[in-house]
Design a protein around this motif. Structure first.
Motif, PDB file in Angstrom:
ATOM      1  N   ARG A 199       0.842  -1.187   0.000  1.00 42.63           N
ATOM      2  CA  ARG A 199       0.000   0.000   0.000  1.00 42.63           C
ATOM      3  C   ARG A 199       0.877   1.236   0.000  1.00 42.63           C
ATOM      4  O   ARG A 199       2.012   1.204   0.489  1.00 42.63           O
ATOM      5  CB  ARG A 199      -0.950   0.001   1.194  1.00 42.63           C
ATOM      6  CG  ARG A 199      -0.272   0.150   2.546  1.00 42.63           C
ATOM      7  CD  ARG A 199      -1.279  -0.049   3.680  1.00 42.63           C
ATOM      8  NE  ARG A 199      -2.348   0.941   3.616  1.00 42.63           N
ATOM      9  CZ  ARG A 199      -3.531   0.781   4.201  1.00 42.63           C
ATOM     10  NH1 ARG A 199      -3.788  -0.319   4.890  1.00 42.63           N
ATOM     11  NH2 ARG A 199      -4.452   1.711   4.118  1.00 42.63           N
ATOM     12  N   ASP A 200       0.317   2.300  -0.540  1.00 41.75           N
ATOM     13  CA  ASP A 200       0.982   3.598  -0.533  1.00 41.75           C
ATOM     14  C   ASP A 200      -0.056   4.593  -0.045  1.00 41.75           C
ATOM     15  O   ASP A 200      -0.904   5.050  -0.817  1.00 41.75           O
ATOM     16  CB  ASP A 200       1.492   3.945  -1.932  1.00 41.75           C
ATOM     17  CG  ASP A 200       2.326   5.208  -1.946  1.00 41.75           C
ATOM     18  OD1 ASP A 200       2.114   6.087  -1.084  1.00 41.75           O
ATOM     19  OD2 ASP A 200       3.191   5.332  -2.822  1.00 41.75           O
ATOM     20  N   ASN A 201       0.010   4.918   1.231  1.00 40.68           N
ATOM     21  CA  ASN A 201      -1.010   5.804   1.803  1.00 40.68           C
ATOM     22  C   ASN A 201      -0.922   7.214   1.220  1.00 40.68           C
ATOM     23  O   ASN A 201      -1.921   7.921   1.155  1.00 40.68           O
ATOM     24  CB  ASN A 201      -0.872   5.832   3.318  1.00 40.68           C
ATOM     25  CG  ASN A 201      -1.338   4.532   3.956  1.00 40.68           C
ATOM     26  OD1 ASN A 201      -2.130   3.787   3.375  1.00 40.68           O
ATOM     27  ND2 ASN A 201      -0.838   4.253   5.149  1.00 40.68           N
ATOM     28  N   ALA A 202       0.252   7.618   0.797  1.00 32.84           N
ATOM     29  CA  ALA A 202       0.399   8.941   0.190  1.00 32.84           C
ATOM     30  C   ALA A 202      -0.339   9.018  -1.147  1.00 32.84           C
ATOM     31  O   ALA A 202      -0.897  10.058  -1.502  1.00 32.84           O
ATOM     32  CB  ALA A 202       1.876   9.265   0.010  1.00 32.84           C
ATOM     33  N   LYS A 203      -0.327   7.911  -1.871  1.00 33.32           N
ATOM     34  CA  LYS A 203      -1.008   7.865  -3.167  1.00 33.32           C
ATOM     35  C   LYS A 203      -2.429   7.315  -3.054  1.00 33.32           C
ATOM     36  O   LYS A 203      -3.158   7.288  -4.042  1.00 33.32           O
ATOM     37  CB  LYS A 203      -0.210   7.002  -4.150  1.00 33.32           C
ATOM     38  CG  LYS A 203       1.152   7.581  -4.507  1.00 33.32           C
ATOM     39  CD  LYS A 203       1.859   6.689  -5.512  1.00 33.32           C
ATOM     40  CE  LYS A 203       3.217   7.276  -5.892  1.00 33.32           C
ATOM     41  NZ  LYS A 203       3.932   6.417  -6.866  1.00 33.32           N
ATOM     42  N   ASN A 204      -2.773   6.863  -1.849  1.00 32.94           N
ATOM     43  CA  ASN A 204      -4.119   6.322  -1.624  1.00 32.94           C
ATOM     44  C   ASN A 204      -4.393   5.098  -2.491  1.00 32.94           C
ATOM     45  O   ASN A 204      -5.471   4.968  -3.092  1.00 32.94           O
ATOM     46  CB  ASN A 204      -5.171   7.403  -1.897  1.00 32.94           C
ATOM     47  CG  ASN A 204      -6.258   7.439  -0.845  1.00 32.94           C
ATOM     48  OD1 ASN A 204      -6.051   7.048   0.300  1.00 32.94           O
ATOM     49  ND2 ASN A 204      -7.420   7.915  -1.230  1.00 32.94           N
ATOM     50  N   THR A 205      -3.410   4.222  -2.546  1.00 37.24           N
ATOM     51  CA  THR A 205      -3.543   3.025  -3.370  1.00 37.24           C
ATOM     52  C   THR A 205      -3.114   1.779  -2.595  1.00 37.24           C
ATOM     53  O   THR A 205      -2.379   1.862  -1.607  1.00 37.24           O
ATOM     54  CB  THR A 205      -2.692   3.116  -4.644  1.00 37.24           C
ATOM     55  OG1 THR A 205      -1.317   3.295  -4.276  1.00 37.24           O
ATOM     56  CG2 THR A 205      -3.140   4.259  -5.535  1.00 37.24           C
TER      57      THR A 205
END
Length: 123
Positions: free
Chosen positions: A70-76
């Protein structure tokens, strides 16, 4: 809303990366999961990743072949699938939950679902 993408047709042994993107919602507060549903079968748990990505859990059938991230900064939230087998053929769904359970693996644990993306693995 959640939207899964990246499905397609791949030969056995190949790889695919599925991606789940969120709109209108910040995913950092949610546990993210991937499920799949093969033709004629019930939807089953595939993998989950906890809120800050520090803990992951996989179904035995995909362990060692699939990686959830997951990449919380990219919301993915992505699902990288390698060593694909014909039995991996299914519609894959991403889902999000605020559950505090240690390993939310049941469908009813999840609050939000995306539309699925079809993965077909040919032999």
């Amino acid at each position: 809303q959640l939207q899964a993408s990246g499905g397609g047709l791949v030969q056995a042994g190949g790889s695919l990366r599925l991606s789940c993107a969120a709109s209108g919602r910040t995913l950092s507060g949610y546990v993210m999961g991937w499920f799949r549903q093969a033709p004629g079968k019930e939807r089953e748990f595939v993998a989950l990743v906890r809120r800050i990505g520090d803990s992951r859990y996989y179904a035995d059938s995909v362990k060692g072949r699939f990686t959830i991230s997951r990449d919380n900064a990219k919301n993915t939230c992505d699902l990288h699938m390698s060593g694909l087998k014909p039995e991996d053929t299914a519609v894959y769904y991403c889902a999000a939950t605020r559950s505090v359970a240690s390993r939310p693996t049941a469908q009813y644990d999840y609050d939000y679902w995306g539309r699925g993306t079809l993965v077909t693995v040919s032999s």
